[in-house]
Design a protein around this motif. Structure first.
Motif, PDB file in Angstrom:
ATOM      1  N   ASP A 164     -36.613  50.215 -17.390  1.00 23.71           N
ATOM      2  CA  ASP A 164     -35.697  50.094 -18.526  1.00 23.71           C
ATOM      3  C   ASP A 164     -35.075  51.469 -18.775  1.00 23.71           C
ATOM      4  OD1 ASP A 164     -34.481  49.902 -21.058  1.00 23.71           O
ATOM      5  OD2 ASP A 164     -35.797  48.237 -21.584  1.00 23.71           O
ATOM      6  N   PRO A 165     -33.852  51.692 -18.292  1.00 20.19           N
ATOM      7  CA  PRO A 165     -33.250  53.034 -18.365  1.00 20.19           C
ATOM      8  C   PRO A 165     -33.162  53.600 -19.772  1.00 20.19           C
ATOM      9  CG  PRO A 165     -31.955  51.553 -16.978  1.00 20.19           C
ATOM     10  CD  PRO A 165     -32.968  50.708 -17.671  1.00 20.19           C
ATOM     11  N   GLU A 166     -32.711  52.787 -20.710  1.00 17.73           N
ATOM     12  CA  GLU A 166     -32.525  53.266 -22.074  1.00 17.73           C
ATOM     13  C   GLU A 166     -33.864  53.638 -22.699  1.00 17.73           C
ATOM     14  OE1 GLU A 166     -30.207  51.924 -26.174  1.00 17.73           O
ATOM     15  OE2 GLU A 166     -30.690  50.435 -24.643  1.00 17.73           O
ATOM     16  N   LEU A 167     -34.863  52.822 -22.447  1.00 22.63           N
ATOM     17  CA  LEU A 167     -36.187  53.091 -22.997  1.00 22.63           C
ATOM     18  C   LEU A 167     -36.751  54.391 -22.425  1.00 22.63           C
ATOM     19  CD1 LEU A 167     -38.635  52.041 -24.650  1.00 22.63           C
ATOM     20  CD2 LEU A 167     -39.423  50.929 -22.581  1.00 22.63           C
ATOM     21  N   GLN A 168     -36.628  54.577 -21.123  1.00 19.67           N
ATOM     22  CA  GLN A 168     -37.175  55.783 -20.514  1.00 19.67           C
ATOM     23  C   GLN A 168     -36.451  57.034 -21.001  1.00 19.67           C
ATOM     24  OE1 GLN A 168     -36.695  56.285 -16.303  1.00 19.67           O
ATOM     25  NE2 GLN A 168     -38.560  57.480 -16.096  1.00 19.67           N
ATOM     26  N   ARG A 169     -35.136  56.937 -21.146  1.00 18.76           N
ATOM     27  CA  ARG A 169     -34.356  58.096 -21.575  1.00 18.76           C
ATOM     28  C   ARG A 169     -34.721  58.511 -23.005  1.00 18.76           C
ATOM     29  NH1 ARG A 169     -29.723  58.483 -24.387  1.00 18.76           N
ATOM     30  NH2 ARG A 169     -29.371  56.219 -24.280  1.00 18.76           N
ATOM     31  N   ARG A 170     -34.804  57.554 -23.882  1.00 17.16           N
ATOM     32  CA  ARG A 170     -35.051  57.872 -25.285  1.00 17.16           C
ATOM     33  C   ARG A 170     -36.514  58.181 -25.579  1.00 17.16           C
ATOM     34  NH1 ARG A 170     -31.305  54.022 -29.152  1.00 17.16           N
ATOM     35  NH2 ARG A 170     -29.332  54.342 -28.065  1.00 17.16           N
TER      36      ARG A 170
END
Length: 1035
Positions: free
Chosen positions: A454-460
């Motif tokens: 999950d890109p957004e989850l990992q980034r944030r």
């Protein structure tokens, strides 16, 4: 010669090479032109001539028309060979072209200190490569480098149409392949990536499709970019993904070159340029078979900070060009790691469905997650998702075509847009199509397995993952860890985890059980035994998790399943939105009655309090809707099962749990029961929370998980028609039945003990005695603090007033029941237990050990009253004796002994207020009545006890005194003396009153003379006269 041999060919307009006729004669231009168009030559004689001339021309670059003029300076600058004739062997001239090709590649890769080749020379180099693309003999350097390898690997492959090139490309990374040949093949592949026409087979197979889908007429793009292999692949893949028809021959060629890009990272100039540092630091020596690319993917997946953004973007672009999601066999490293005999799959999503299953081997799992990490960052790279959702994405998220991106809506944001629309109601607006919704659910399932997908989850959440979840390495553990620490996360991470959890609950509740694949696999035994009907019908109801929660403590439930189900519950309590059913049922009620509250436990408390208040006040219309009340009940029952589901209770009692219940397992309300049993040892904060919990449970026994679990069968036997809130009352009434289960009976006794410690824990008593408690026991209430328990003091106070016959009828009935119950079991009298524990151990150990609940311990204390040393205990025993005078049912031993005599002698006398006891006393004194020997003996013992009690504890009130007199053996004598004393006192009062009246009259005025008849000269008449005079002086 060319003019003569190819005269017909030159003049034939239909061959489209008439332009060669205009070339200047005598300088080789005509031969060069015919070589360029040799594919269109059909005349046999001309074709043979040109073929021979082609071999001669390509053997020496100086014979290639215009090549030497365009590249003279670059040949000298790059030191690629000699210009003068005779300086080198004629066959070595092919190395000059190879040297220029390598220089062109180095320039594309922007290597340090590279020489910039002139544009005309670049064009000439690419033209030569293109002209030599059909027959590998024409690439003299490659031909001489790979002669032996061709014989070894491609002996049976005929020359022409680029077939030998393709064969050698396919064996490029074989161990037997010579390094010189591999290097020459790599150079040619790099030229193909710069211009697809260098591949004869690809250009020929896709010529029609390129024209059809206008892949070569983008006026906004320079010719060099337009000719690149990546552009061709993206353009044609876009057509395929849009459902357009691309010839099978062209798709086959595309598949080969997509595989080629995935095998060798060096064919992508952007990877070489932007990932050079990462390759040297982490992936050196892994050049072959796509290992370098997977190494870069692994570095990017494991630590995003290690890999440069440009490198990550280059990897993302390469994966889009190669499109391994459509056919994972394109990725050679992944294909070799995954056993195709076990995993019969072609597309990547099929492999993902087998992730963490028994079929999945470890190496395949690693390669798969490395690739899926990048595919997850662009929704277009999942072919099924794109196919099913491209219409919805265009309609709802304003996306462009497959190979176009938008800064306003980057690829990573498209999926977020899709899943925001996935579970909208009709009232909320436009929703996804059913097919697209299914694919969104599938992606969510995949992302639940690994937070890095999950890109957004990992980034944030990068910081929080390192802070809280660094040790969580198993599948799905990182997301669970973030959910467990939801309140401690930074705001942007908390938001994205909350949204994902909310959406996951919607997916789970609306029927996609596979969202919890690992959990479902672990729970297979309990599903088959207890939830198979729900699982079989799991279309839109989403009740399987609810069933698992209800059967959480069945014998089929294993540790993995129990942990997963508990985590599901623990996550839900953090925010009411995480429980889809509860949110949908109570959303409007929460907004209206509990605004600004997010925690589910607080919302449940708010709503349940509203329901309780409305019920107590008998309002006509409940403020909480029916559907919400129904779901609220489910949530309350689930929360009662585990102390961790009550966050405030758990936080308040963490220290006490570690100290008193460290060996007690969570779940099944065992820890809560442990806290209740050790209530006196709890810290003040924990004690207060436990008391509040008990107060709620006593008002609604169905929330008492242990009671309902232990007494489940007895409830079915005795209380099927009882209301849920009267369940404990029903069980108490049937407690002494012969059919009552011993374990349930023990549990009922525990709850009775709890109720008698504080009147607030007995709702029926509290309601019946609401006027009596402040009237008679206000002093006790004044001394008590808000957080302290009353330890049975109020109940003891009411017992004494019951003996004095001063309670209201409703309160009297309830106290009678309590007296009868506690008379059979001393543990139900908190004050007696507090003050007499030591005395019971000393004087009545056998009776206490028997635990027969027949009143033997109380009888023992009564018999040994004179031996009791503790004043508090003695006082409690005296109170018991006093209470027994008021009602013989309070004295179970005496009642049992005199049951027959009561039936014969006192049948017409109603019980209560000491009436039956007085009846038995009169019968004892009446010599005409013959009582049962045991009854007579017990009565005499009671008289002796009461006599002693009267000496030790004088009467505290008139009723107490009257009772003592009525039960005294000298009752007649005492009553006679009391009557005589009253008469004497009355006469004395009359005499004193008469004298006093006369003296007062004399002092006020002269004596008045009244003439009365003789008949009134009587004492009694004088009294009447005096009264009249006092009341009316005029008489």
């Amino acid at each position: 010669v060319a003019v003569e041999v190819c005269k017909t060919t030159i003049t034939d307009v239909s061959l489209l090479i008439k332009e060669c006729a205009a070339e200047e004669r005598g300088k080789g231009y005509l031969v060069s032109c015919l070589v360029d168009h040799r594919g269109n030559i059909t005349e046999y004689q001309c074709n043979q001539y040109i073929t021979k001339m082609t071999s001669i021309v390509f053997s020496d670059y100086r014979l290639i028309c215009g090549f030497m003029d365009n590249c003279r300076e670059d040949i000298n600058s790059l030191h690629c060979g000699s210009i003068s004739t005779g300086e080198k062997d004629v066959h070595s001239q092919g190395e000059v072209i190879a040297c220029l090709e390598k220089g062109l590649v180095r320039e594309a890769e922007e290597q340090p200190g590279v020489h910039a080749i002139r544009p005309d020379c670049k064009k000439a180099i690419m033209r030569v490569a293109e002209l030599s693309s059909d027959d590998f003999h024409l690439d003299r350097y490659l031909y001489f480098s790979c002669r032996e390898d061709r014989e070894r690997f491609c002996e049976n492959t005929p020359a022409g149409e680029g077939r030998v090139y393709k064969c050698l490309f396919n064996h490029k990374f074989e161990e037997a392949m010579s390094e010189k040949c591999r290097e020459a093949l790599t150079t040619r592949q790099k030229l193909i990536t710069q211009d697809y026409k260098v591949s004869y087979s690809l250009a020929k197979a896709c010529k029609t499709d390129l024209r059809k889908y206008r892949c070569s007429v983008d006026t906004n793009m320079p010719r060099a970019r337009e000719a690149r292999l990546s552009y061709l692949l993206l353009c044609l893949e876009s057509a395929v993904h849009r459902g357009r028809t691309v010839s099978g021959e062209c798709q086959g060629e595309m598949l080969d070159y997509r595989r080629m890009l995935m095998e060798d990272f060096s064919l992508s100039p952007e990877i070489v340029l932007h990932c050079r540092g990462e390759i040297e630091a982490h992936c050196s020596g892994l050049h072959r078979k796509g290992r370098t690319l997977h190494c870069l993917m692994r570095v990017g997946r494991e630590d995003m900070g290690t890999i440069d953004n440009l490198c990550q973007k280059a990897l993302q672009t390469l994966i889009q060009e190669a499109d391994p999601g459509a056919d994972y066999r394109i990725d050679r490293a992944l294909n070799e790691a995954c056993d195709s005999k076990v995993l019969v799959c072609r597309i990547l999503s099929c492999l993902m469905e087998h992730l963490y299953t028994e079929k999945m081997v470890e190496d395949c799992e690693h390669r798969l997650l490395e690739l899926q990490y990048f595919i997850a960052r662009d929704w277009k790279l999942d072919p099924i998702l794109y196919k099913k959702c491209q219409g919805d994405a265009s309609r709802l998220c304003h996306t462009h075509s497959w190979n176009e991106t938008s800064e306003m809506m980057p690829p990573g944001a498209i999926f977020s847009c899709l899943y925001r629309h996935a579970y909208r109601t009709e009232e909320q607006g436009r929703r996804l199509s059913r097919d697209c919704k299914v694919e969104v659910q599938r992606i969510l399932h995949q992302r639940a397995l690994d937070v890095k997908l999950d890109p957004e989850l990992q980034r944030r959440c990068m910081t929080d993952l390192g802070k809280w979840c660094s040790e969580k390495t198993e599948s799905g553990q990182e997301l669970e860890c973030l959910q467990d620490h939801l309140e401690e996360l930074v705001s942007e991470c908390r938001d994205v985890v909350g949204n994902l959890t909310e959406l996951a609950s919607e997916v789970r509740e609306t029927g996609d059980i596979q969202i919890e694949t690992l959990l479902m696999r672990a729970c297979e035994p309990v599903i088959q035994s207890h939830c198979h009907e729900v699982a079989d019908n799991q279309i839109d109801t989403g009740d399987l998790m609810e069933c698992l929660v209800q059967n959480k403590h069945q014998k089929e439930m294993n540790d993995k399943c129990a942990v997963g189900v508990t985590h599901f519950q623990l996550v839900q309590i953090k925010d009411f939105r995480f429980s889809y059913k509860f949110k949908m049922a109570c959303k409007e009620d929460v907004l209206k009655l509990c605004p600004n509250i997010k925690k589910k436990v607080d919302v449940v408390l708010c709503l349940s309090t509203t329901v309780r208040n409305d019920t107590l006040q008998d309002v006509k219309e409940q403020r909480v809707s029916v559907k919400c009340r129904k779901q609220l009940r489910v949530e309350e029952l689930e929360m009662s099962e585990d102390v961790r589901l009550e966050p405030e209770l758990y936080d308040s009692c963490k220290q006490d749990i570690g100290r008193l219940c460290q060996n007690v397992a969570f779940g099944n309300a065992q820890v809560i029961e442990c806290l209740k049993e050790n209530k006196r040892q709890l810290t003040q904060r924990c004690h207060h929370r436990v008391f509040k919990l008990q107060e709620v449970e006593m008002m609604d026994p169905e929330l008492d998980f242990q009671l309902m679990r232990v007494c489940k069968q007895m409830i079915r036997r005795f209380c099927t028609e009882a209301d849920a809130k009267n369940m404990l009352q029903c069980l108490k009434q049937n407690k002494n039945s012969e059919l009552m289960d011993p374990k349930c009976k023990q549990m009922i006794t525990k709850r009775q003990i709890t109720q008698n410690t504080d009147y607030r824990l007995n709702p029926v008593l509290r309601k019946s005695c609401k006027a009596d408690i402040p009237k008679f026991c206000q002093s006790i209430l004044n001394k008590a603090t808000g957080d302290s328990e009353l330890e049975g003091q109020v109940v003891s106070c009411l017992k004494l007033k019951y003996a004095d016959q001063r309670l209201s009828p409703d309160c009297e009935d309830q106290i009678r029941v309590i007296l009868q119950e506690s008379a059979l079991d001393y543990r139900l009298d908190p004050q007696l237990q507090i003050h007499c524990t030591d005395e019971i151990s000393r004087l009545c150990p056998e009776e206490a050990a028997a635990q027969e609940q027949t009143g033997q311990v109380e009888e023992c204390l009564k018999v040994n009253l004179l031996k009791i040393k503790v004043e508090g205990c003695k006082k409690e025993v005296l109170n018991i004796l006093k209470e027994s005078k008021a009602d013989i049912f309070v004295d179970p031993v005496l009642h049992t002994a005199c049951a027959l005599d009561i039936k014969h002698q006192c049948a017409a006398i109603p019980p209560g207020r000491g009436r039956q006891m007085s009846c038995l006393m009169e019968a004892l004194q009446d010599k005409r009545v013959r009582l049962q020997p045991e009854c007579k003996k017990r009565l005499q013992d009671r008289i002796d006890m009461w006599s002693y009690a009267a000496k030790v504890a004088p009467a505290e009130g008139f009723s107490d005194l009257a009772m003592q007199v009525m039960t005294s053996p000298s009752k007649t004598y005492i009553l006679a003396m009391i009557g005589l004393s009253v008469c004497i006192l009355f006469l004395f009062g009359l005499m004193c009153g008469r004298i006093t009246k006369r003296l007062m009259q004399e002092q006020k005025e002269p004596l008045r003379t009244y003439v009365l008849p003789e008949a009134f000269n009587d004492f009694s008449t004088d009294k009447l006269l005096l009264v009249c005079v006092c009341e009316n002086e005029s008489v």
